[in-house]
Design a protein around this motif. Structure first.
Motif, PDB file in Angstrom:
ATOM      1  N   LEU A  14       0.841  -1.191   0.000  1.00 22.90           N
ATOM      2  CA  LEU A  14       0.000   0.000   0.000  1.00 22.90           C
ATOM      3  C   LEU A  14       0.877   1.243   0.000  1.00 22.90           C
ATOM      4  CD1 LEU A  14      -2.876   1.238   0.295  1.00 22.90           C
ATOM      5  CD2 LEU A  14      -2.517   1.149   2.774  1.00 22.90           C
ATOM      6  N   TRP A  71      -8.282  -2.073   1.916  1.00 25.73           N
ATOM      7  CA  TRP A  71      -7.005  -2.137   2.624  1.00 25.73           C
ATOM      8  C   TRP A  71      -7.246  -1.693   4.051  1.00 25.73           C
ATOM      9  CZ3 TRP A  71      -2.836  -4.161   0.105  1.00 25.73           C
ATOM     10  CH2 TRP A  71      -2.997  -4.348  -1.270  1.00 25.73           C
ATOM     11  N   THR A 131      -1.136   1.371  -5.080  1.00 25.72           N
ATOM     12  CA  THR A 131      -0.470   0.194  -4.533  1.00 25.72           C
ATOM     13  C   THR A 131       0.587  -0.255  -5.531  1.00 25.72           C
ATOM     14  OG1 THR A 131      -1.995  -1.356  -5.587  1.00 25.72           O
ATOM     15  CG2 THR A 131      -2.576  -0.603  -3.362  1.00 25.72           C
TER      16      THR A 131
END
Length: 510
Positions: free
Chosen positions: A54, A342, A409
Motif C-alpha cells: 500500500l 485495505w 499500490t
C-alpha cells in the motif's frame, strides 16, 4: 466393451486432458486495458520477499481556506473533477461552533459553493450572482435550501446524455425525504429532475455519490446507511455501524439492484464517507477513499472540562468533537459491490499539529485528478485533496496530496528479490508497457508463460532485458524485440521478477 478398447479410451481421455488445459476459472480477459494491483484478481502467486504494498500520498500545500462569511469551520463534502482545461471544486459552506458542551450552526444556514482552477492548485471563487447572502449576490454560492448538506455533482459521460443534464448530482437528507436528483447544463445553474426523492431508504447523512459507470453502462450510486438499520414506511432507524450501499439506474431517476458493499477480509468498521468512482485511467476499476471513523477517548482539552460539562458532551451530538478521529482508507472493486479494502490507513492523520488528529480530518475529496508535477520534466501525477482543521476555529482548509499515476499500490520486492506470477490472461496488443520504479541497483524482468506455467520461447526471463529506472511507461523487450502480437488472444501468464523494485501497473498496447 473389450479390455483393449477400455485401455484405449482411458489413454485418449488422458491425452485430451494434457492437450486441452483445464482451468479452475476461465482466463481473465483484459484486452488492452490498464491493470493495477489494487486487488488480488491478477495474482496467482507471490514468492520470495514480495508483497502487494500500500502506497501513501505525499502532503503538499494547502490549496483552499474556507474563510469567507458564507463558509466556515464545517465546510466540507468536497467534490473535485477535471472538465477539459478546467478543474471544478464543489463544497458545502457552513459554520459550526463547539463550546462548553453545546453545538450550534450559529452564523448562517448551509450553502453549496463552487470554485475553479486551471492547474488544480490555485483556486478562485467566481462571483456568480445566483444566491443572496447578507444582502449581496457577489459570492460563489450555487445552491441554497434542499440538498445543501451533501450536494455531490459529476460530469455525465453517458454518450446519450441530454445537453441540459450534462452535469448531475444526488443530494438530500433523511429529514428532506431522501436523495433528490439534480441536473445542470453548465455545472453552475441547477434544477431538480423530479420533485420527489429518487432514493428514500437510507441514512444519507454523508456525501452520497453517483457517476456514469462506463464499464457496466449504467448510473451507479454509493450512499450512507447504517448496518442493521430498520426501515419502516416513514423512517430509517439507524443501528450498528455507518455503512455503504450501492444501486444502479438507467435514467438516474429509478434506482434498482440495491446492495450492501461486501469487503474482502476486512473488519466491520465505521465508514463515514465512501468517495467511490471509476478510476479514469482504468475505468473497469472503481476506487474509493472511505473515511474511517474511530472513537479513541477524550482529548486533553475535553478532559479538562468540569464533570457536568463532560456529561453534557456525552449526551449530545458534539461528543465526537472530543473523542473521534478520522483517516482515509483505500478500497477497489471490479463489479461495484465486492471490494478489496485495505485495512491499513491510506492517508493517516500525520504528524501532530493544530487541526489534525480530530473528527473530520483526512476526509478525502471525491475524486483524484491529474495535475502537473512540480519537478521539471517529470510526468503528470495524481492530486488527492483532504480536509483539515474541521470543526475548529473560524474555518477549515483543504490540503493537496500527490501520488504517481496508478500509484495507489504496487507489487514490491526487497533487494533479496521476489516474484509475481499472474493468473492466466487473454490480452490484445502488440507490446507490453509497465509503470515501475527501481533503485539504482534494483531491476525487473518479465517472462511470458503458457497457461500451464511453461516459459514461451522468445519471451523467457533470460531473454528479457533488465528493466531499471523510474517511469510510468516503459516497453518490455526480449532479445531487443517488443512485439508480443503473436500471443494475443491466447491464455498466458506473466512471471515478473523484481529486486528492490515496485510495479504499479501494466498495459498491453496496440
Amino acid at each position: 466393451m473389450s479390455a483393449c478398447l477400455i485401455r484405449f479410451s482411458l489413454l485418449f481421455s488422458l491425452l485430451l486432458f494434457y492437450v486441452h488445459p483445464v482451468f479452475a476459472e476461465p482466463p481473465l480477459r483484459i484486452g488492452d486495458r490498464r491493470e493495477l494491483f489494487v486487488d488480488n484478481a491478477l495474482v496467482d502467486r507471490l514468492s520470495g520477499e514480495s508483497d502487494i504494498h500500500l502506497q501513501h500520498p505525499m502532503p503538499r500545500e494547502v490549496v483552499f481556506k474556507f474563510d469567507q462569511p458564507w463558509e466556515g469551520s464545517s465546510s466540507g463534502y468536497h467534490t473535485i473533477f477535471q472538465d477539459g482545461d478546467l478543474y471544478r471544486l464543489y463544497y458545502r459552506g457552513s459554520h459550526i461552533i463547539v463550546s462548553e458542551g453545546r453545538l450550534n450552526t450559529s452564523s448562517h444556514k448551509q450553502f453549496y459553493c463552487y470554485a475553479e482552477s486551471k492547474d488544480g492548485i490555485h483556486w478562485s471563487r467566481p462571483e456568480l450572482g445566483i444566491v443572496e447572502f447578507n444582502g449581496s449576490k457577489k459570492n460563489n454560492i450555487i445552491l441554497e435550501g434542499r440538498g445543501t448538506h451533501n450536494f455531490a455533482p459529476f460530469k455525465d459521460e453517458n454518450p446519450n446524455c441530454k445537453p441540459e443534464a450534462k452535469f448531475k448530482a444526488l443530494a438530500g437528507s433523511q429529514s428532506e425525504g431522501g436523495l433528490f436528483a439534480f441536473q445542470s447544463a453548465d455545472g453552475i445553474h441547477w434544477k431538480l429532475m423530479s420533485e420527489k426523492p429518487v432514493i428514500t431508504k437510507g441514512a444519507f447523512d454523508s456525501q452520497n455519490l453517483a457517476f456514469w459507470d462506463s464499464d457496466q453502462k449504467t448510473y451507479r450510486t454509493y450512499y450512507r446507511v447504517f448496518s442493521g438499520g430498520v426501515t419502516t414506511s416513514k423512517i430509517w432507524k439507524p443501528e450498528g455501524n455507518r455503512a455503504i450501499q450501492t444501486a444502479t439506474s438507467d435514467d438516474f431517476l429509478n434506482w434498482k439492484n440495491v446492495a450492501d458493499l461486501i469487503y474482502e477480509d476486512s473488519p466491520d468498521e465505521q465508514l463515514y464517507t465512501n468517495q467511490v468512482k471509476a478510476y479514469y485511467r482504468a475505468p473497469h476499476l472503481r476506487i474509493g477513499f472511505p473515511a474511517r471513523y474511530i472513537e479513541r477517548g477524550w482529548s486533553e482539552s475535553m478532559k479538562a472540562l468540569p464533570d457536568p460539562e463532560r456529561r453534557k458532551l456525552r449526551a449530545s451530538s458534539v461528543e465526537r468533537y472530543g473523542t473521534a478521529i478520522s483517516e482515509g482508507l483505500l478500497m477497489a472493486s471490479r463489479d461495484g459491490v465486492h471490494f478489496k479494502r485495505w485495512n491499513e490507513a491510506f492517508l493517516r492523520p500525520g504528524i501532530e499539529r493544530p487541526g489534525t488528529w480530530q473528527y473530520g480530518h483526512q476526509f478525502i475529496a471525491e475524486h483524484v485528478v491529474e495535475t502537473k508535477s512540480a519537478l521539471p520534466g517529470a510526468p503528470d501525477e495524481l492530486s488527492i485533496y483532504a480536509a483539515e482543521d474541521y470543526w475548529h476555529g473560524k474555518g477549515g482548509a483543504l490540503r493537496r496530496y500527490t501520488l504517481r499515476l496508478d500509484g495507489f499500490t504496487s507489487v514490491h520486492a526487497s533487494m533479496k528479490g521476489g516474484e509475481l506470477i499472474t493468473h492466466p490472461l487473454i490480452f490484445e496488443g502488440a507490446k507490453l508497457s509497465v509503470n515501475f520504479a527501481t533503485s539504482a541497483a534494483g531491476s525487473m524482468r518479465v517472462e511470458m508463460q503458457t497457461a500451464e506455467g511453461q516459459p514461451i520461447q522468445g519471451f523467457t526471463l533470460d531473454e528479457c532485458a533488465d528493466l531499471f529506472g523510474d517511469t510510468i511507461d516503459r516497453t518490455v523487450t526480449w532479445n531487443q524485440k517488443a512485439d508480443v502480437s503473436t500471443l494475443q488472444g491466447k491464455p498466458v501468464r506473466l512471471r515478473i521478477q523484481l529486486k528492490d523494485a515496485d510495479l504499479y501497473s501494466f498495459q498491453f498496447q496496440k
